[in-house]
Design a protein around this motif. Sequence first.
Motif, PDB file in Angstrom:
ATOM      1  N   ASP A  43     -29.743  68.656 -23.327  1.00  0.00           N
ATOM      2  CA  ASP A  43     -30.931  68.365 -22.887  1.00  0.00           C
ATOM      3  C   ASP A  43     -30.726  67.414 -21.935  1.00  0.00           C
ATOM      4  O   ASP A  43     -29.826  66.815 -21.881  1.00  0.00           O
ATOM      5  CB  ASP A  43     -31.933  67.989 -24.146  1.00  0.00           C
ATOM      6  N   LEU A  44     -31.858  66.888 -21.365  1.00  0.00           N
ATOM      7  CA  LEU A  44     -31.844  65.858 -20.300  1.00  0.00           C
ATOM      8  C   LEU A  44     -31.103  64.520 -21.027  1.00  0.00           C
ATOM      9  O   LEU A  44     -30.284  63.906 -20.028  1.00  0.00           O
ATOM     10  CB  LEU A  44     -33.174  65.504 -19.619  1.00  0.00           C
ATOM     11  N   ALA A  45     -31.614  64.050 -22.050  1.00  0.00           N
ATOM     12  CA  ALA A  45     -31.198  63.072 -22.736  1.00  0.00           C
ATOM     13  C   ALA A  45     -29.794  63.103 -22.914  1.00  0.00           C
ATOM     14  O   ALA A  45     -29.029  62.011 -22.639  1.00  0.00           O
ATOM     15  CB  ALA A  45     -31.977  62.830 -23.970  1.00  0.00           C
ATOM     16  N   SER A  46     -29.273  64.075 -23.399  1.00  0.00           N
ATOM     17  CA  SER A  46     -27.594  64.062 -23.954  1.00  0.00           C
ATOM     18  C   SER A  46     -26.823  64.104 -22.681  1.00  0.00           C
ATOM     19  O   SER A  46     -25.794  63.444 -22.629  1.00  0.00           O
ATOM     20  CB  SER A  46     -27.435  65.374 -24.686  1.00  0.00           C
ATOM     21  N   LEU A  47     -27.350  64.863 -21.514  1.00  0.00           N
ATOM     22  CA  LEU A  47     -26.670  64.955 -20.428  1.00  0.00           C
ATOM     23  C   LEU A  47     -26.426  63.414 -19.687  1.00  0.00           C
ATOM     24  O   LEU A  47     -25.279  63.147 -19.240  1.00  0.00           O
ATOM     25  CB  LEU A  47     -27.241  65.943 -19.369  1.00  0.00           C
ATOM     26  N   GLY A  48     -27.652  62.905 -19.685  1.00  0.00           N
ATOM     27  CA  GLY A  48     -27.674  61.759 -19.182  1.00  0.00           C
ATOM     28  C   GLY A  48     -26.697  60.543 -19.933  1.00  0.00           C
ATOM     29  O   GLY A  48     -26.085  59.780 -19.400  1.00  0.00           O
ATOM     30  N   ALA A  49     -26.932  60.566 -21.147  1.00  0.00           N
ATOM     31  CA  ALA A  49     -25.902  59.780 -21.984  1.00  0.00           C
ATOM     32  C   ALA A  49     -24.359  59.955 -21.828  1.00  0.00           C
ATOM     33  O   ALA A  49     -23.608  59.125 -21.975  1.00  0.00           O
ATOM     34  CB  ALA A  49     -26.104  59.953 -23.553  1.00  0.00           C
ATOM     35  N   THR A  50     -24.093  61.391 -21.705  1.00  0.00           N
ATOM     36  CA  THR A  50     -22.858  61.698 -21.328  1.00  0.00           C
ATOM     37  C   THR A  50     -22.233  61.153 -20.121  1.00  0.00           C
ATOM     38  O   THR A  50     -21.317  60.404 -20.016  1.00  0.00           O
ATOM     39  CB  THR A  50     -22.619  63.231 -21.396  1.00  0.00           C
ATOM     40  N   TYR A  51     -23.062  61.272 -19.064  1.00  0.00           N
ATOM     41  CA  TYR A  51     -22.789  60.703 -17.808  1.00  0.00           C
ATOM     42  C   TYR A  51     -22.514  59.203 -17.880  1.00  0.00           C
ATOM     43  O   TYR A  51     -21.734  58.722 -17.212  1.00  0.00           O
ATOM     44  CB  TYR A  51     -23.549  61.195 -16.655  1.00  0.00           C
ATOM     45  N   ALA A  52     -23.485  58.567 -18.723  1.00  0.00           N
ATOM     46  CA  ALA A  52     -23.516  57.046 -18.863  1.00  0.00           C
ATOM     47  C   ALA A  52     -21.962  56.807 -19.571  1.00  0.00           C
ATOM     48  O   ALA A  52     -21.362  55.642 -19.237  1.00  0.00           O
ATOM     49  CB  ALA A  52     -24.590  56.422 -19.458  1.00  0.00           C
ATOM     50  N   ALA A  53     -21.638  57.491 -20.562  1.00  0.00           N
ATOM     51  CA  ALA A  53     -20.395  57.270 -21.287  1.00  0.00           C
ATOM     52  C   ALA A  53     -19.274  57.423 -20.266  1.00  0.00           C
ATOM     53  O   ALA A  53     -18.480  56.743 -20.250  1.00  0.00           O
ATOM     54  CB  ALA A  53     -20.444  58.083 -22.452  1.00  0.00           C
ATOM     55  N   ALA A  54     -19.055  58.321 -19.382  1.00  0.00           N
ATOM     56  CA  ALA A  54     -17.954  58.700 -18.447  1.00  0.00           C
ATOM     57  C   ALA A  54     -18.116  57.455 -17.573  1.00  0.00           C
ATOM     58  O   ALA A  54     -16.943  56.743 -17.284  1.00  0.00           O
ATOM     59  CB  ALA A  54     -18.280  60.064 -17.724  1.00  0.00           C
ATOM     60  N   ALA A  55     -19.266  56.820 -17.059  1.00  0.00           N
ATOM     61  CA  ALA A  55     -18.922  55.825 -16.118  1.00  0.00           C
ATOM     62  C   ALA A  55     -18.769  54.653 -16.945  1.00  0.00           C
ATOM     63  O   ALA A  55     -17.959  53.700 -16.432  1.00  0.00           O
ATOM     64  CB  ALA A  55     -20.626  55.374 -15.797  1.00  0.00           C
ATOM     65  N   ALA A  56     -18.871  54.385 -18.207  1.00  0.00           N
ATOM     66  CA  ALA A  56     -18.640  53.271 -18.831  1.00  0.00           C
ATOM     67  C   ALA A  56     -17.106  53.146 -19.106  1.00  0.00           C
ATOM     68  O   ALA A  56     -16.620  52.192 -19.408  1.00  0.00           O
ATOM     69  CB  ALA A  56     -19.396  53.092 -20.051  1.00  0.00           C
ATOM     70  N   LEU A  57     -16.405  54.373 -19.303  1.00  0.00           N
ATOM     71  CA  LEU A  57     -14.960  54.463 -19.395  1.00  0.00           C
ATOM     72  C   LEU A  57     -14.183  53.802 -18.049  1.00  0.00           C
ATOM     73  O   LEU A  57     -13.113  53.163 -18.418  1.00  0.00           O
ATOM     74  CB  LEU A  57     -14.666  55.976 -19.655  1.00  0.00           C
TER      75      LEU A  57
ATOM     76  N   THR B 123      -6.766  57.239 -25.743  1.00  0.00           N
ATOM     77  CA  THR B 123      -6.576  55.849 -26.300  1.00  0.00           C
ATOM     78  C   THR B 123      -7.612  55.030 -25.932  1.00  0.00           C
ATOM     79  O   THR B 123      -7.741  53.676 -26.495  1.00  0.00           O
ATOM     80  CB  THR B 123      -5.211  55.466 -25.837  1.00  0.00           C
ATOM     81  N   ALA B 124      -8.516  55.325 -25.029  1.00  0.00           N
ATOM     82  CA  ALA B 124      -9.676  54.335 -24.799  1.00  0.00           C
ATOM     83  C   ALA B 124     -10.457  54.332 -25.866  1.00  0.00           C
ATOM     84  O   ALA B 124     -10.753  55.253 -26.669  1.00  0.00           O
ATOM     85  CB  ALA B 124     -10.571  54.532 -23.498  1.00  0.00           C
ATOM     86  N   THR B 125     -11.490  53.052 -25.917  1.00  0.00           N
ATOM     87  CA  THR B 125     -12.305  52.957 -26.817  1.00  0.00           C
ATOM     88  C   THR B 125     -13.529  53.624 -26.656  1.00  0.00           C
ATOM     89  O   THR B 125     -14.131  53.649 -25.351  1.00  0.00           O
ATOM     90  CB  THR B 125     -12.960  51.423 -27.139  1.00  0.00           C
ATOM     91  N   PRO B 126     -13.962  54.797 -27.512  1.00  0.00           N
ATOM     92  CA  PRO B 126     -15.065  55.392 -27.039  1.00  0.00           C
ATOM     93  C   PRO B 126     -16.443  54.580 -26.809  1.00  0.00           C
ATOM     94  O   PRO B 126     -16.831  53.864 -27.629  1.00  0.00           O
ATOM     95  CB  PRO B 126     -14.991  56.662 -28.213  1.00  0.00           C
ATOM     96  N   PRO B 127     -17.183  54.974 -25.674  1.00  0.00           N
ATOM     97  CA  PRO B 127     -18.606  54.438 -25.531  1.00  0.00           C
ATOM     98  C   PRO B 127     -19.377  54.723 -26.520  1.00  0.00           C
ATOM     99  O   PRO B 127     -19.315  55.608 -27.272  1.00  0.00           O
ATOM    100  CB  PRO B 127     -18.789  55.001 -24.099  1.00  0.00           C
ATOM    101  N   PRO B 128     -20.279  53.716 -26.772  1.00  0.00           N
ATOM    102  CA  PRO B 128     -21.368  53.958 -27.820  1.00  0.00           C
ATOM    103  C   PRO B 128     -22.204  55.151 -27.454  1.00  0.00           C
ATOM    104  O   PRO B 128     -22.328  55.473 -26.348  1.00  0.00           O
ATOM    105  CB  PRO B 128     -22.046  52.541 -27.708  1.00  0.00           C
ATOM    106  N   GLY B 129     -22.460  55.799 -28.307  1.00  0.00           N
ATOM    107  CA  GLY B 129     -23.338  56.805 -28.306  1.00  0.00           C
ATOM    108  C   GLY B 129     -22.866  58.226 -27.773  1.00  0.00           C
ATOM    109  O   GLY B 129     -23.562  59.111 -27.374  1.00  0.00           O
ATOM    110  N   LEU B 130     -21.435  58.182 -27.552  1.00  0.00           N
ATOM    111  CA  LEU B 130     -20.799  59.186 -27.045  1.00  0.00           C
ATOM    112  C   LEU B 130     -20.885  60.499 -28.200  1.00  0.00           C
ATOM    113  O   LEU B 130     -20.847  60.523 -29.434  1.00  0.00           O
ATOM    114  CB  LEU B 130     -19.130  59.141 -27.182  1.00  0.00           C
ATOM    115  N   ARG B 131     -21.435  61.703 -27.419  1.00  0.00           N
ATOM    116  CA  ARG B 131     -21.445  62.865 -28.371  1.00  0.00           C
ATOM    117  C   ARG B 131     -20.399  63.130 -29.193  1.00  0.00           C
ATOM    118  O   ARG B 131     -19.284  63.029 -28.736  1.00  0.00           O
ATOM    119  CB  ARG B 131     -22.002  64.074 -27.773  1.00  0.00           C
ATOM    120  N   ARG B 132     -20.685  63.866 -30.462  1.00  0.00           N
ATOM    121  CA  ARG B 132     -19.422  64.429 -31.235  1.00  0.00           C
ATOM    122  C   ARG B 132     -19.423  65.900 -31.195  1.00  0.00           C
ATOM    123  O   ARG B 132     -20.379  66.454 -31.214  1.00  0.00           O
ATOM    124  CB  ARG B 132     -19.792  64.099 -32.737  1.00  0.00           C
ATOM    125  N   TRP B 133     -18.138  66.283 -31.370  1.00  0.00           N
ATOM    126  CA  TRP B 133     -18.262  67.791 -31.150  1.00  0.00           C
ATOM    127  C   TRP B 133     -18.766  68.501 -32.252  1.00  0.00           C
ATOM    128  O   TRP B 133     -18.616  67.956 -33.556  1.00  0.00           O
ATOM    129  CB  TRP B 133     -16.468  68.015 -31.086  1.00  0.00           C
TER     130      TRP B 133
END
Length: 287
Positions: free
Chosen positions: A62-76, A125-135
């Motif tokens: 959904d829109l929220a999960s997609l936005g959170a995923t792109y934010a997490a990718a940027a945070a890496l 080996t990176a620290t996963p960003p907060p709120g990253l979706r779980r498989w």
Amino acid sequence: MHERSDVVDDATVLAAVREWWKVDVDAITYLPVGFGGHHWCASLRGESRLFVTLEGLGFRHDLASLGATYAAAAALGFDFGNANLEPWVVPFAEHALSVTPWLDGVRPAILDVAATTAMLDSLHTATPPPGLRRWAPLVGSDLADRLTDAVGRPWSSGPLGEQARAAIAGRLDDINGWVAEYYRLADVARSLPWVATHGQPDIHNQLLTSNGLRLVDWESLMLAPSERDLRTVGLGNDTMVGMFELEWRLDEINIGATWLQAPHKGTADDRETLENLREELGLPRRA
């Protein structure tokens, strides 16, 4: 996608990019690339500036999960990534619109295993960003039952429907076995260490640029066993590699069945969907 979107036109996309991202661009060009989303190049005085993506909602995000995923990718913050620009994603014509900086590059002709492995090592080996979706399993445990019911009716909403229906009907017992094995292995996966994974790090999501190899398209980023990525480079635990191979197969079957039951016209995208479906069912490609 090969075919243009039937829900928006170029001028509307250009206006939205200007409004939401406050960038100085004066033209937009449709790009018949990728599969599952529509893409454009936004440019200024002939110079490419942004890669624009329109994605459907509801199947993966959904829109929220997609936005959170792109934010997490940027945070890496990886140099080998190409993070989306804020706002990460915006609602647009009942879809999601997003942009990344334009990258000049070409898709590698073959997979650079060493370079890809190095990128994956950094990611895993990176620290996963907060709120990253779980498989979680991508297809429902009822997939075989749903397909058994579906193939009992004609698929007459498009020229390729009956071919798809016949292909699936001949492999229902196999699909049932694949689903059972997939869910058995999913229980094993839950007991293993999980890391940040890209999901599809093969050459289709790589660009070879003047600054080296870049990994793009981070919409599938999530916490998962590392084999979700490592299968691409021939590494990892064989059991988990097998599970993610099964996941790919079942997901492609589910996508193909959903797509070709629905109204379609026999376009290049439709034909590619049918051939992908046939391949994952163990049937020869005919395109």
